[in-house]
Design an enzyme around this catalytic site. Structure first.
Site, PDB file in Angstrom:
ATOM      1  N   GLY A  35      32.920  38.074  50.905  1.00  0.00           N
ATOM      2  CA  GLY A  35      32.978  38.035  49.449  1.00  0.00           C
ATOM      3  C   GLY A  35      32.117  39.079  48.789  1.00  0.00           C
ATOM      4  O   GLY A  35      31.794  38.962  47.614  1.00  0.00           O
ATOM      5  N   LEU A  36      31.747  40.124  49.527  1.00  0.00           N
ATOM      6  CA  LEU A  36      30.894  41.179  48.973  1.00  0.00           C
ATOM      7  C   LEU A  36      31.654  42.492  48.802  1.00  0.00           C
ATOM      8  O   LEU A  36      31.067  43.562  48.822  1.00  0.00           O
ATOM      9  CB  LEU A  36      29.677  41.399  49.879  1.00  0.00           C
ATOM     10  CG  LEU A  36      28.723  40.209  50.016  1.00  0.00           C
ATOM     11  CD1 LEU A  36      27.570  40.547  50.960  1.00  0.00           C
ATOM     12  CD2 LEU A  36      28.178  39.792  48.660  1.00  0.00           C
ATOM     13  N   SER A  37      32.959  42.397  48.643  1.00  0.00           N
ATOM     14  CA  SER A  37      33.792  43.574  48.326  1.00  0.00           C
ATOM     15  C   SER A  37      33.809  44.599  49.445  1.00  0.00           C
ATOM     16  O   SER A  37      33.859  45.806  49.190  1.00  0.00           O
ATOM     17  CB  SER A  37      33.333  44.224  47.013  1.00  0.00           C
ATOM     18  OG  SER A  37      33.316  43.291  45.963  1.00  0.00           O
ATOM     19  N   SER A  38      33.786  44.138  50.687  1.00  0.00           N
ATOM     20  CA  SER A  38      33.809  45.101  51.798  1.00  0.00           C
ATOM     21  C   SER A  38      35.112  45.889  51.812  1.00  0.00           C
ATOM     22  O   SER A  38      35.119  47.074  52.167  1.00  0.00           O
ATOM     23  CB  SER A  38      33.597  44.386  53.134  1.00  0.00           C
ATOM     24  OG  SER A  38      34.583  43.390  53.349  1.00  0.00           O
ATOM     25  N   SER A  39      36.232  45.273  51.427  1.00  0.00           N
ATOM     26  CA  SER A  39      37.497  46.012  51.420  1.00  0.00           C
ATOM     27  C   SER A  39      37.474  47.097  50.355  1.00  0.00           C
ATOM     28  O   SER A  39      37.916  48.235  50.596  1.00  0.00           O
ATOM     29  CB  SER A  39      38.677  45.065  51.194  1.00  0.00           C
ATOM     30  OG  SER A  39      38.556  44.377  49.960  1.00  0.00           O
ATOM     31  N   GLU A  70      45.330  48.241  47.396  1.00  0.00           N
ATOM     32  CA  GLU A  70      45.153  46.837  47.790  1.00  0.00           C
ATOM     33  C   GLU A  70      46.304  45.975  47.287  1.00  0.00           C
ATOM     34  O   GLU A  70      46.773  45.081  47.983  1.00  0.00           O
ATOM     35  CB  GLU A  70      43.817  46.307  47.275  1.00  0.00           C
ATOM     36  CG  GLU A  70      43.456  44.966  47.860  1.00  0.00           C
ATOM     37  CD  GLU A  70      41.965  44.785  48.063  1.00  0.00           C
ATOM     38  OE1 GLU A  70      41.571  43.661  48.365  1.00  0.00           O
ATOM     39  OE2 GLU A  70      41.200  45.759  47.940  1.00  0.00           O
ATOM     40  N   ASP A  82      36.256  44.747  41.821  1.00  0.00           N
ATOM     41  CA  ASP A  82      35.544  45.115  43.045  1.00  0.00           C
ATOM     42  C   ASP A  82      35.456  46.635  43.205  1.00  0.00           C
ATOM     43  O   ASP A  82      34.393  47.181  43.491  1.00  0.00           O
ATOM     44  CB  ASP A  82      36.236  44.515  44.272  1.00  0.00           C
ATOM     45  CG  ASP A  82      36.040  43.011  44.360  1.00  0.00           C
ATOM     46  OD1 ASP A  82      35.513  42.426  43.400  1.00  0.00           O
ATOM     47  OD2 ASP A  82      36.428  42.433  45.384  1.00  0.00           O
ATOM     48  N   TYR A 132      44.333  33.228  47.034  1.00  0.00           N
ATOM     49  CA  TYR A 132      44.030  34.114  45.906  1.00  0.00           C
ATOM     50  C   TYR A 132      45.287  34.358  45.083  1.00  0.00           C
ATOM     51  O   TYR A 132      45.283  34.240  43.849  1.00  0.00           O
ATOM     52  CB  TYR A 132      43.448  35.432  46.419  1.00  0.00           C
ATOM     53  CG  TYR A 132      43.062  36.382  45.299  1.00  0.00           C
ATOM     54  CD1 TYR A 132      41.769  36.409  44.806  1.00  0.00           C
ATOM     55  CD2 TYR A 132      44.004  37.231  44.721  1.00  0.00           C
ATOM     56  CE1 TYR A 132      41.409  37.260  43.772  1.00  0.00           C
ATOM     57  CE2 TYR A 132      43.654  38.083  43.684  1.00  0.00           C
ATOM     58  CZ  TYR A 132      42.360  38.101  43.221  1.00  0.00           C
ATOM     59  OH  TYR A 132      42.017  38.935  42.202  1.00  0.00           O
TER      60      TYR A 132
END
Length: 295
Positions: A35-39, A70, A82, A132
């Protein structure tokens, strides 16, 4: 994960941006599925690496192209937040973004009085599942129902609490809960920016707590692990507030703590959280810095 890189290459090329061949190694200290915007971080890194002349590109253009990668290539209907946060960060500040107009501004954080602390639950989540997209579809169904009597409504950001309550009987109960979260969360975002600029950290803490309760009870994207972390954090003296972050169903919370409370917060999480969940947390005190670019 390679789809995030391939999708970024596709999106850039579709927009007429010349690409260069590249062979590389990815190195990261950002945990995936947290949930830390790695993508989004991977997309931005790929964009700046693959573009033949990155210095000539408008960062906002790159942000939108990474979002398209995305949405259209990976198949997750994310918003712009993000990618924007990864690209447009400012040292020592939060960023307030209007996703419709793309107006934005930094909101200074009083880092001498409050430190953002990220805690990973040890429970990973996957954003490419259906949950989502389901939430997105439920919100859109709410917009369509409200727009039948309020034609000016194009998204939930146009809906006031009074308008939502007037349309409540026309909405499925689940749809109503989703819409109620978004409408109230929009108001909390603006109130949080005002409170930060006024230096009112107690108000910020109350808003963080209300946000987590809404995500848990109305949007239903929290988890027992995230709830446990928020409860532990909120019980530590000097912690102003805490909430889950990211898309939910696992991942991380973010807490705002006085500098002297960062150590006790970490100690409390390490002592209490494994006992309650049998999971091992990871804890970072973080500092906002400049957004992604090419070194």
């Amino acid at each position: 994960w390679i789809d995030y890189v391939a999708g970024t290459a596709w999106s850039l090329a579709e927009d007429g941006i010349r690409l260069r061949p590249m062979r590389g190694v990815i190195a990261s200290t950002l945990p995936p599925s947290s949930g830390l915007s790695s993508s989004a971080a991977l997309e931005l890194a790929a964009a700046w690496t693959l573009a033949e002349a990155p210095e000539a590109l408008d960062p906002i253009r790159v942000v939108r192209l990474c979002q398209r990668a995305e949405n259209a290539y990976v198949g997750v209907r994310t918003g712009l937040m993000d990618q924007f946060a990864c690209a447009m960060g400012r040292p020592g500040a939060a960023v307030l973004l209007d996703c419709r107009s793309l107006d934005w501004r930094p909101v200074p954080l009083p880092l001498d009085r409050a430190i953002p602390v990220v805690v990973h639950s040890g429970s990973s989540r996957s954003l490419d599942g259906s949950a989502y997209n389901d939430r997105r579809a439920q919100c859109e169904a709410g917009v369509a129902a409200i727009a039948r009597t309020q034609p000016a409504v194009r998204s939930l950001r146009d809906v006031t609490p009074a308008m939502l309550e007037a349309a409540a009987a026309e909405l499925e109960p689940v749809t109503l809960r989703r819409c109620r979260h978004v409408v109230t969360e929009n108001a909390r975002v603006l109130a949080t920016a005002d409170a930060l600029e006024a230096g009112d950290l107690e108000a910020v803490g109350r808003l963080l707590a209300a946000s987590h309760a809404s995500l848990r009870d109305l949007y239903e994207v929290s988890s027992p692990e995230l709830d446990a972390l928020v409860e532990i954090a909120m019980a530590v003296p000097g912690v102003f507030g805490a909430r889950m972050t990211g898309a939910g169903f696992g991942g991380c919370i973010v807490a705002l703590a006085a500098p002297a409370a960062v150590g006790p917060l970490a100690d409390a999480v390490r002592a209490e959280y494994p006992r309650r969940t049998r999971l091992d947390p990871r804890i970072w005190a973080v500092t906002p810095v400049v957004g992604a670019g090419r070194i």
